[in-house]
Scaffold this motif. Structure first.
Motif, mmCIF file in Angstrom:
data_model
loop_
_atom_site.group_PDB
_atom_site.id
_atom_site.type_symbol
_atom_site.label_atom_id
_atom_site.label_comp_id
_atom_site.label_asym_id
_atom_site.label_seq_id
_atom_site.Cartn_x
_atom_site.Cartn_y
_atom_site.Cartn_z
ATOM 1 N N SER A 39 12.883 9.303 -1.464
ATOM 2 C CA SER A 39 13.113 8.203 -0.531
ATOM 3 C C SER A 39 11.720 8.470 0.471
ATOM 4 N N TYR A 40 11.826 7.615 1.359
ATOM 5 C CA TYR A 40 10.691 7.590 2.495
ATOM 6 C C TYR A 40 11.411 7.072 3.632
ATOM 7 N N THR A 41 10.291 7.412 4.561
ATOM 8 C CA THR A 41 10.734 6.684 6.021
ATOM 9 C C THR A 41 9.215 7.063 6.714
ATOM 10 N N ALA A 75 4.020 7.747 7.511
ATOM 11 C CA ALA A 75 5.141 8.033 6.513
ATOM 12 C C ALA A 75 5.388 9.112 6.077
ATOM 13 N N LEU A 76 6.972 9.199 5.604
ATOM 14 C CA LEU A 76 7.141 10.911 5.160
ATOM 15 C C LEU A 76 7.726 10.277 4.100
ATOM 16 N N ILE A 77 7.390 11.090 2.765
ATOM 17 C CA ILE A 77 7.841 10.831 1.601
ATOM 18 C C ILE A 77 8.390 12.151 1.062
ATOM 19 N N ALA A 78 9.709 11.602 0.331
ATOM 20 C CA ALA A 78 10.496 13.050 -0.249
ATOM 21 C C ALA A 78 10.194 12.554 -1.653
ATOM 22 N N VAL A 79 9.537 13.865 -2.410
ATOM 23 C CA VAL A 79 9.301 13.525 -3.837
ATOM 24 C C VAL A 79 9.705 14.393 -4.840
ATOM 25 N N GLU A 80 10.702 13.947 -5.868
ATOM 26 C CA GLU A 80 11.321 14.534 -6.862
ATOM 27 C C GLU A 80 10.436 15.155 -7.988
ATOM 28 N N LEU A 81 10.241 16.435 -8.302
ATOM 29 C CA LEU A 81 9.262 16.815 -9.082
ATOM 30 C C LEU A 81 10.181 17.207 -10.298
ATOM 31 N N VAL A 102 -1.392 5.146 3.882
ATOM 32 C CA VAL A 102 -0.230 4.679 3.291
ATOM 33 C C VAL A 102 1.147 4.439 4.242
ATOM 34 N N THR A 103 1.486 3.323 4.146
ATOM 35 C CA THR A 103 2.496 3.091 5.144
ATOM 36 C C THR A 103 3.887 2.712 4.376
ATOM 37 N N VAL A 104 4.879 2.509 5.110
ATOM 38 C CA VAL A 104 6.308 2.580 4.301
ATOM 39 C C VAL A 104 6.148 1.080 3.316
ATOM 40 N N ALA A 105 5.379 0.057 3.827
ATOM 41 C CA ALA A 105 5.315 -1.196 3.207
ATOM 42 C C ALA A 105 4.654 -1.068 1.741
ATOM 43 N N ASP A 106 3.887 0.193 1.531
ATOM 44 C CA ASP A 106 3.295 0.497 0.268
ATOM 45 C C ASP A 106 4.316 1.116 -0.666
ATOM 46 N N LEU A 107 5.471 1.653 -0.415
ATOM 47 C CA LEU A 107 6.256 2.428 -0.936
ATOM 48 C C LEU A 107 7.497 1.807 -1.652
ATOM 49 N N THR A 108 7.952 2.338 -2.770
ATOM 50 C CA THR A 108 9.523 2.123 -3.305
ATOM 51 C C THR A 108 9.819 3.262 -3.814
ATOM 52 N N ALA A 144 19.093 6.786 4.504
ATOM 53 C CA ALA A 144 19.551 5.245 4.494
ATOM 54 C C ALA A 144 18.803 4.527 3.466
ATOM 55 N N ARG A 145 17.248 4.925 3.376
ATOM 56 C CA ARG A 145 16.325 4.196 2.469
ATOM 57 C C ARG A 145 17.198 4.483 0.912
#
Lengths: 148, 396
Positions: free
Chosen positions: A65-67, A89-95, A110-116, B150-151
């Motif tokens: 997820s990210y925010t 942005a903060l990104i939670a990454v699954e390894l 890198v902004t939230v608009a760049d992420l999925t 939420a995301r």
């Protein structure tokens, strides 16, 4: 320029460029990996305990997820109140190999608009902040293939 | 042997930013709860405080602070810190004393004077504290975690910001009817959508504010209640205070990473779901028995998560349940009839006690304009930093 680079968290990461890695610890008995590093006792309740050895974590993972942070965080986060706040942005990454999720700041730009969610990212060296003597270094997550 | 304890009294200080000391809020709530119980403070055998580190002596004091303010009278005293679950764990401590026969009647108090804006850890260089580390290294405030959840819901379950906004609309409509709530104005979905983004995808009106407030309960043994002339009190039937189980695989406040799930078997339920299950098992009830629920809507999206964790619906069906009106007044299981934290804001040691105050008033049929018809079983659910979770089941 003459500032010294010092990790903002001692022993959490090592290396430069493509050799940059987050560092965790692994229990010699049950092989569970811990990040942030656990140096005292294995926290797996099914394990009777083994020695904890330093281990580099996977360099790449997928976004859980990210925010972002549109308002200036309070201390102990260090930011210059004289300058306008710039969200990051903060990104939670699954390894996958370690089966754990690690939160980190996104690389600058890198902004939230760049992420999925599910997107592949890689860990890269970054700067948390600088003061008169020291450049405090950290880890950043960056979508793979993107250059700063 | 009954494991019930009676709720003889409930009281609050109205929530808001009043600029006074937490001692004042707690004492006012305590006096109101005592008056509601028809008891004098000198009748109380035990006082349990939910701790605060703010506004007072920075040493986790509460029980004795309120006892002094009410007038030293020699009661047994305890103080409990469990972050956001402090209030529920204070209730648990008082209940355990009553069930163990150590006290016939106990006063539980929680109050706080919260800072403006984001919560932050205590000062100093403290790299051994995970709460300090997440701020220092990431600037990760509580709302950023709510944003991550939420995301994640949007990506996995297809929730939308419009779904989240509907939670605020529902809770604000109830808060407008609650004289203790800080925010007493209805809110529209358009107003939520027009508010500033705090932590993408959540906006200001998706996230609960920090507040001052106080809440208190008078609890007693069933025998004491009978002797006191209360034949059919609201009863607390369960207080769950479980920890997570390793490996905890959902990124949670204040952690920077989850446990690794590579070597140990992962539990079939999340930590939040286990909090509710423990309460259901202890009370001998299930989600189908609930008349209402009070849950920690720290963010609108988090309320939807609680629907699933409480078993009100299946995983991923929270937004659907909301859209069907099942969690609104008149629905199958109204959630946050008090207005929730959306209407109250966070006064950390008080809020889990405030949830049980609301359950008490609802189960008595004394909740005024926001009364849920024929309420018989209510549950509260909350979660605090560092692996604290609590849930209270109250019955009539």
């Amino acid at each position: 320029m003459s500032r010294r680079g010092t990790p903002a968290a001692a022993g959490w990461f090592v290396g430069d460029g493509v050799g940059f890695r987050l560092l965790g610890t692994r229990c010699s008995s049950c092989t569970t990996v811990f990040f942030p590093r656990e140096d005292a006792h294995c926290r797996n309740p099914y394990c009777t305990g083994g020695s904890l050895e330093e281990v580099p974590l996977s360099r790449k993972g997928h976004i859980w997820s990210y925010t972002d942070s549109r308002y200036r965080p309070p201390s102990p986060y260090v930011s210059n109140p004289e300058l306008p706040w710039e969200p990051y942005a903060l990104i939670a990454v699954e390894l996958a190999a370690e089966r754990l999720v690690v939160l980190g700041q996104a690389a600058p730009g890198v902004t939230v608009a760049d992420l999925t969610v599910g997107m592949e990212v890689e860990v890269v060296p970054g700067v948390l902040h600088e003061d008169a003597e020291t450049t405090w270094t950290t880890w950043h997550w960056r979508p793979t293939g993107v250059r700063a | 042997m009954t494991r019930d304890v009676a709720v003889l009294g409930a009281g609050m200080h109205p929530w808001g930013k009043w600029g006074r000391s937490f001692v004042e809020y707690g004492t006012a709530a305590a006096r109101e709860a005592l008056a509601d119980a028809g008891l004098d403070w000198r009748d109380i055998g035990s006082i349990v405080g939910a701790d605060t580190v703010r506004g007072g002596y920075p040493g986790y004091v509460a029980g004795a602070t309120f006892a002094k303010a009410l007038g030293w009278q020699g009661a047994r005293v305890a103080s409990v810190y469990a972050a956001c679950a402090s209030g529920a764990q204070a209730i648990a401590a008082a209940r355990a004393q009553i069930l163990a026969g150590l006290a016939d009647v106990a006063l539980v108090v929680g109050a706080d004077a919260a800072p403006k804006g984001f919560f932050r850890p205590a000062g100093g260089e403290r790299p051994d504290d995970p709460d300090w580390l997440r701020f220092r290294l990431l600037g990760a405030t509580n709302p950023t975690y709510f944003g991550l959840y939420a995301r994640r819901r949007m990506a996995v379950h297809g929730d939308t910001p419009e779904d989240f906004a509907l939670v605020k609309v529902k809770n604000a409509a109830m808060g407008a009817l609650n004289p203790y709530a800080r925010y007493r104005k209805r809110v529209t979905a358009e107003e939520v959508a027009a508010s500033a983004v705090v932590a993408d995808p959540l906006r200001l009106l998706d996230i609960c504010a920090t507040s001052d407030g106080g809440a208190a309960l008078v609890l007693s043994s069933m025998d004491f209640a009978r002797r006191h002339g209360v034949a059919r009190p609201v009863r607390i039937r369960a207080v769950s205070t479980v920890t997570p189980r390793f490996p905890n695989t959902v990124l949670d406040l204040p952690d920077i990473a989850t446990d690794s799930a590579a070597t140990a078997e992962v539990a079939g339920e999340t930590f939040r779901a286990s909090i509710a299950r423990a309460a259901y098992e202890e009370a001998g009830v299930g989600p189908e028995d609930l008349s209402l629920a009070e849950v920690y809507d720290l963010s609108t999206a988090l309320e939807l998560q609680w629907y699933e964790d409480l078993g009100l619906c299946g995983e991923g069906e929270g937004a659907k349940l909301l859209r069907e009106g099942a969690t609104a007044p008149g629905g199958r299981t109204p959630v946050n009839a008090s207005g929730g934290l959306a209407s109250f804001g966070e006064a950390v040691p008080a809020q889990a006690i405030a949830q049980v105050c609301e359950l008490t008033w609802q189960l008595r049929g004394a909740a005024g304009d926001r009364q849920i018809a024929d309420a018989r079983v209510g549950i509260s659910a909350n979660q605090g930093l560092f692996g604290h979770g609590s849930s209270v089941v109250a019955v009539r």
